[in-house]
Design a protein around this motif. Structure first.
Motif, PDB file in Angstrom:
ATOM      1  N   VAL A   1      10.591  -4.786  -6.074  1.00  0.00           N
ATOM      2  CA  VAL A   1      11.068  -4.269  -4.790  1.00  0.00           C
ATOM      3  C   VAL A   1      11.156  -2.741  -4.827  1.00  0.00           C
ATOM      4  CG1 VAL A   1      12.332  -6.389  -4.300  1.00  0.00           C
ATOM      5  CG2 VAL A   1      13.508  -4.481  -5.422  1.00  0.00           C
ATOM      6  N   ASP A   2      11.225  -2.127  -3.651  1.00  0.00           N
ATOM      7  CA  ASP A   2      11.229  -0.665  -3.552  1.00  0.00           C
ATOM      8  C   ASP A   2      12.621  -0.072  -3.402  1.00  0.00           C
ATOM      9  OD1 ASP A   2       8.388  -0.113  -3.680  1.00  0.00           O
ATOM     10  OD2 ASP A   2       8.261  -1.208  -1.804  1.00  0.00           O
ATOM     11  N   ASN A   3      13.611  -0.916  -3.245  1.00  0.00           N
ATOM     12  CA  ASN A   3      14.981  -0.380  -3.153  1.00  0.00           C
ATOM     13  C   ASN A   3      15.721  -0.602  -4.464  1.00  0.00           C
ATOM     14  OD1 ASN A   3      14.910  -3.206  -2.568  1.00  0.00           O
ATOM     15  ND2 ASN A   3      16.978  -3.103  -1.787  1.00  0.00           N
ATOM     16  N   LYS A   4      16.633   0.310  -4.742  1.00  0.00           N
ATOM     17  CA  LYS A   4      17.435   0.173  -5.959  1.00  0.00           C
ATOM     18  C   LYS A   4      18.757  -0.526  -5.671  1.00  0.00           C
ATOM     19  CE  LYS A   4      16.626   4.618  -7.203  1.00  0.00           C
ATOM     20  NZ  LYS A   4      16.759   5.860  -7.973  1.00  0.00           N
ATOM     21  N   ARG A   5      19.197  -0.437  -4.402  1.00  0.00           N
ATOM     22  CA  ARG A   5      20.461  -1.065  -4.020  1.00  0.00           C
ATOM     23  C   ARG A   5      20.270  -1.965  -2.808  1.00  0.00           C
ATOM     24  NH1 ARG A   5      24.990   0.671  -6.329  1.00  0.00           N
ATOM     25  NH2 ARG A   5      24.789   2.490  -7.623  1.00  0.00           N
ATOM     26  N   ASP A   6      21.012  -3.032  -2.813  1.00  0.00           N
ATOM     27  CA  ASP A   6      21.129  -3.862  -1.626  1.00  0.00           C
ATOM     28  C   ASP A   6      21.816  -3.013  -0.554  1.00  0.00           C
ATOM     29  OD1 ASP A   6      22.194  -5.600   0.317  1.00  0.00           O
ATOM     30  OD2 ASP A   6      22.246  -7.250  -1.106  1.00  0.00           O
ATOM     31  N   PRO A   7      21.100  -2.664   0.543  1.00  0.00           N
ATOM     32  CA  PRO A   7      21.689  -1.746   1.524  1.00  0.00           C
ATOM     33  C   PRO A   7      22.893  -2.324   2.244  1.00  0.00           C
ATOM     34  CG  PRO A   7      19.593  -2.598   2.299  1.00  0.00           C
ATOM     35  CD  PRO A   7      19.745  -3.076   0.887  1.00  0.00           C
TER      36      PRO A   7
ATOM     37  N   GLU B   1      18.036 -12.494  -4.151  1.00  0.00           N
ATOM     38  CA  GLU B   1      17.898 -13.831  -3.557  1.00  0.00           C
ATOM     39  C   GLU B   1      16.815 -13.863  -2.486  1.00  0.00           C
ATOM     40  OE1 GLU B   1      18.895 -17.134  -3.314  1.00  0.00           O
ATOM     41  OE2 GLU B   1      19.295 -16.737  -5.409  1.00  0.00           O
ATOM     42  N   ASP B   2      16.602 -12.701  -1.838  1.00  0.00           N
ATOM     43  CA  ASP B   2      15.662 -12.699  -0.731  1.00  0.00           C
ATOM     44  C   ASP B   2      15.038 -11.317  -0.585  1.00  0.00           C
ATOM     45  OD1 ASP B   2      14.243 -13.813   1.309  1.00  0.00           O
ATOM     46  OD2 ASP B   2      16.009 -14.620   2.319  1.00  0.00           O
ATOM     47  N   THR B   3      13.844 -11.269  -0.016  1.00  0.00           N
ATOM     48  CA  THR B   3      13.181  -9.983   0.200  1.00  0.00           C
ATOM     49  C   THR B   3      12.598  -9.945   1.601  1.00  0.00           C
ATOM     50  OG1 THR B   3      11.049 -10.758  -0.618  1.00  0.00           O
ATOM     51  CG2 THR B   3      12.503  -9.729  -2.227  1.00  0.00           C
ATOM     52  N   ILE B   4      12.385  -8.720   2.107  1.00  0.00           N
ATOM     53  CA  ILE B   4      11.657  -8.543   3.360  1.00  0.00           C
ATOM     54  C   ILE B   4      10.701  -7.370   3.198  1.00  0.00           C
ATOM     55  CG2 ILE B   4      13.459  -9.460   4.875  1.00  0.00           C
ATOM     56  CD1 ILE B   4      14.051  -6.446   5.566  1.00  0.00           C
ATOM     57  N   HIS B   5       9.714  -7.307   4.073  1.00  0.00           N
ATOM     58  CA  HIS B   5       8.842  -6.146   4.146  1.00  0.00           C
ATOM     59  C   HIS B   5       9.306  -5.283   5.305  1.00  0.00           C
ATOM     60  CE1 HIS B   5       5.630  -7.407   1.328  1.00  0.00           C
ATOM     61  NE2 HIS B   5       6.142  -8.594   1.573  1.00  0.00           N
ATOM     62  N   TYR B   6       9.469  -4.003   5.031  1.00  0.00           N
ATOM     63  CA  TYR B   6       9.919  -3.080   6.077  1.00  0.00           C
ATOM     64  C   TYR B   6       9.204  -1.756   5.889  1.00  0.00           C
ATOM     65  CZ  TYR B   6      12.940  -0.131   8.922  1.00  0.00           C
ATOM     66  OH  TYR B   6      13.411   0.764   9.846  1.00  0.00           O
ATOM     67  N   LYS B   7       8.376  -1.379   6.849  1.00  0.00           N
ATOM     68  CA  LYS B   7       7.616  -0.118   6.798  1.00  0.00           C
ATOM     69  C   LYS B   7       6.896   0.073   5.465  1.00  0.00           C
ATOM     70  CE  LYS B   7      10.073   2.410  10.318  1.00  0.00           C
ATOM     71  NZ  LYS B   7      10.699   3.664  10.705  1.00  0.00           N
ATOM     72  N   ASN B   8       6.101  -0.898   5.086  1.00  0.00           N
ATOM     73  CA  ASN B   8       5.315  -0.856   3.852  1.00  0.00           C
ATOM     74  C   ASN B   8       6.155  -0.839   2.581  1.00  0.00           C
ATOM     75  OD1 ASN B   8       2.867  -0.848   5.291  1.00  0.00           O
ATOM     76  ND2 ASN B   8       2.997   1.374   5.552  1.00  0.00           N
ATOM     77  N   LYS B   9       7.441  -1.116   2.692  1.00  0.00           N
ATOM     78  CA  LYS B   9       8.298  -1.240   1.514  1.00  0.00           C
ATOM     79  C   LYS B   9       8.733  -2.696   1.374  1.00  0.00           C
ATOM     80  CE  LYS B   9       8.764   3.270   0.764  1.00  0.00           C
ATOM     81  NZ  LYS B   9       8.208   3.908  -0.420  1.00  0.00           N
ATOM     82  N   VAL B  10       8.999  -3.066   0.134  1.00  0.00           N
ATOM     83  CA  VAL B  10       9.581  -4.380  -0.110  1.00  0.00           C
ATOM     84  C   VAL B  10      11.054  -4.169  -0.462  1.00  0.00           C
ATOM     85  CG1 VAL B  10       9.486  -6.489  -1.485  1.00  0.00           C
ATOM     86  CG2 VAL B  10       7.377  -5.222  -0.986  1.00  0.00           C
ATOM     87  N   LEU B  11      11.917  -4.788   0.310  1.00  0.00           N
ATOM     88  CA  LEU B  11      13.352  -4.628   0.080  1.00  0.00           C
ATOM     89  C   LEU B  11      13.933  -5.920  -0.471  1.00  0.00           C
ATOM     90  CD1 LEU B  11      14.306  -2.790   3.386  1.00  0.00           C
ATOM     91  CD2 LEU B  11      13.726  -1.790   1.180  1.00  0.00           C
ATOM     92  N   GLY B  12      14.726  -5.791  -1.519  1.00  0.00           N
ATOM     93  CA  GLY B  12      15.383  -6.952  -2.111  1.00  0.00           C
ATOM     94  C   GLY B  12      16.850  -7.007  -1.705  1.00  0.00           C
ATOM     95  N   PHE B  13      17.344  -8.234  -1.537  1.00  0.00           N
ATOM     96  CA  PHE B  13      18.747  -8.444  -1.152  1.00  0.00           C
ATOM     97  C   PHE B  13      19.367  -9.479  -2.073  1.00  0.00           C
ATOM     98  CE2 PHE B  13      16.426  -7.001   2.506  1.00  0.00           C
ATOM     99  CZ  PHE B  13      17.257  -6.040   3.051  1.00  0.00           C
ATOM    100  N   CYS B  14      20.682  -9.333  -2.291  1.00  0.00           N
ATOM    101  CA  CYS B  14      21.354 -10.262  -3.193  1.00  0.00           C
ATOM    102  C   CYS B  14      21.568 -11.615  -2.522  1.00  0.00           C
ATOM    103  CB  CYS B  14      22.693  -9.688  -3.664  1.00  0.00           C
ATOM    104  SG  CYS B  14      23.986  -9.724  -2.416  1.00  0.00           S
ATOM    105  N   SER B  15      21.485 -11.657  -1.194  1.00  0.00           N
ATOM    106  CA  SER B  15      21.714 -12.920  -0.493  1.00  0.00           C
ATOM    107  C   SER B  15      21.036 -12.880   0.870  1.00  0.00           C
ATOM    108  CB  SER B  15      23.208 -13.169  -0.304  1.00  0.00           C
ATOM    109  OG  SER B  15      23.734 -12.199   0.580  1.00  0.00           O
TER     110      SER B  15
END
Ligand code: ZN
Length: 87
Positions: free
Chosen positions: A34-40, A51-65
């Motif tokens: 993923v491209d983020n270091k922190r769950d925003p 637990e989950d990821t999304i694509h946002y503006k050509n970035k992959v964001l990871g989330f803890c839930s």
């Protein structure tokens, strides 16, 4: 002799079961993917678990839930500033 053969068969079967289960449960997403270091949404480091990821503006964001993902999607433009994106 009976006890020894019982132990042997248990050792042969168990490790493969455990390894395949661990891979399915934990290796779904990794911080390197993923491209983020922190769950925003909650501020937790993604290295702690994704637990989950999304694509946002050509970035992959990871989330803890999934809840954190949903929270992000309510206002992505504002929330992306808290994602601590990798350079
Ligand atoms: Zn979170």
């Amino acid at each position: 002799m009976l006890i020894v053969s019982c132990n042997n068969s248990a050792k042969e079967n168990k490790p493969t079961d455990i390894v395949s289960k661990v891979q399915a449960d934990t290796a779904k997403f990794t911080a390197a993917m993923v491209d983020n270091k922190r769950d925003p949404s909650c501020g937790m480091p993604v290295a702690a678990g994704i637990e989950d990821t999304i694509h946002y503006k050509n970035k992959v964001l990871g989330f803890c839930s999934k809840e954190c993902r949903d929270e992000f999607l309510k206002d992505p433009k504002k929330n992306i500033t808290a994602a601590d994106l990798k350079k």
